[in-house]
Design a protein around this motif. Sequence first.
Motif, mmCIF file in Angstrom:
data_model
loop_
_atom_site.group_PDB
_atom_site.id
_atom_site.type_symbol
_atom_site.label_atom_id
_atom_site.label_comp_id
_atom_site.label_asym_id
_atom_site.label_seq_id
_atom_site.Cartn_x
_atom_site.Cartn_y
_atom_site.Cartn_z
ATOM 1 N N ASP A 48 0.832 -1.207 0.000
ATOM 2 C CA ASP A 48 0.000 0.000 0.000
ATOM 3 C C ASP A 48 0.867 1.258 0.000
ATOM 4 O O ASP A 48 1.989 1.266 0.524
ATOM 5 N N GLY A 49 0.344 2.308 -0.599
ATOM 6 C CA GLY A 49 1.075 3.568 -0.648
ATOM 7 C C GLY A 49 2.105 3.636 -1.762
ATOM 8 O O GLY A 49 2.867 4.602 -1.839
ATOM 9 N N PRO A 101 9.551 3.705 0.161
ATOM 10 C CA PRO A 101 8.423 4.466 -0.383
ATOM 11 C C PRO A 101 8.830 5.227 -1.653
ATOM 12 O O PRO A 101 10.022 5.477 -1.886
ATOM 13 N N ALA A 104 5.407 11.162 -3.932
ATOM 14 C CA ALA A 104 4.308 11.454 -4.859
ATOM 15 C C ALA A 104 4.743 12.402 -5.968
ATOM 16 O O ALA A 104 4.163 12.403 -7.052
ATOM 17 N N ASP A 118 3.140 12.586 1.215
ATOM 18 C CA ASP A 118 4.103 11.505 1.400
ATOM 19 C C ASP A 118 4.019 10.900 2.793
ATOM 20 O O ASP A 118 4.297 9.709 2.972
ATOM 21 N N SER A 120 1.190 10.512 4.334
ATOM 22 C CA SER A 120 0.028 9.635 4.190
ATOM 23 C C SER A 120 0.392 8.340 3.464
ATOM 24 O O SER A 120 -0.015 7.243 3.875
ATOM 25 N N ARG A 121 1.171 8.451 2.388
ATOM 26 C CA ARG A 121 1.572 7.258 1.625
ATOM 27 C C ARG A 121 2.458 6.344 2.465
ATOM 28 O O ARG A 121 2.302 5.121 2.444
#
Length: 246
Positions: A48-49, A101, A104, A118, A120-121
């Motif tokens: 996720d993310g 990660p 974005a 970022d 949130s991700r």
Amino acid sequence: MAGTDGTPVPESTYPHTAIAENEPHGRLAARPSGGVPTAGEPGTYRVDGGALLRVPPSAAEGRARRYWLAVTLHGAGGTAERALSWLLPQAGSDSLLLLAPQAADSTWDVIRGGYGPDVSRLDAALRDVFRRFPVDPAGVAVAGFSDGASYALSLGLANGDLFGAVLAFSPGFMAPMVHHGNPRVFVSHGRDDRVLPVGSCSRRLVPALERAGYEVTYREFGGGHEVPPELATAALRWWVNGSPEE
């Protein structure tokens, strides 16, 4: 502000003075939890993310174990794949997860205007990992190179109650809006760095961290804007063993 007749009147409210414990202030909510499966799919895959997760081959064995987790952050214009490459050759432990990660935008949110997307991700990626694997709460670190190192320092100091260690390779700045916990910090920087000169970056940041009470291990090396493999190894040993010499 104007009254109903258009006459200027004094402001009746003021900007808030309290800093909220939320994503716009760089706070992560995800935390390791017990009671999750101990087996997973080995390899490198998306979670996720939009992040990449590297899972060691031993995960398929299903043996009861608690994993350590290193979040690794790419530099400006970089990729999650590139971020994995710095630590992957040194990550030989059968109990180490690497989470990379993807920003974005071209670099991390705080550099482009403020915390939010970022954080949130990354929170979504961490929640996914913590659902799948039993991660030791004492074994979570955040690492990064260049802009990623600046972001690692910023998030690490704001979330020291999650990250017990910060590994910052050639950082340029740090911008935590809140401070939690007391993570250990490893910083490395090349004396010939032309992108983020050591004099205005790490030689300024390290004393500031020490004055603030953080335990810092600092390594300068004869090179440029890079992550030498031997320093990546030293940083991982420092995190796992407590000292780069052990």
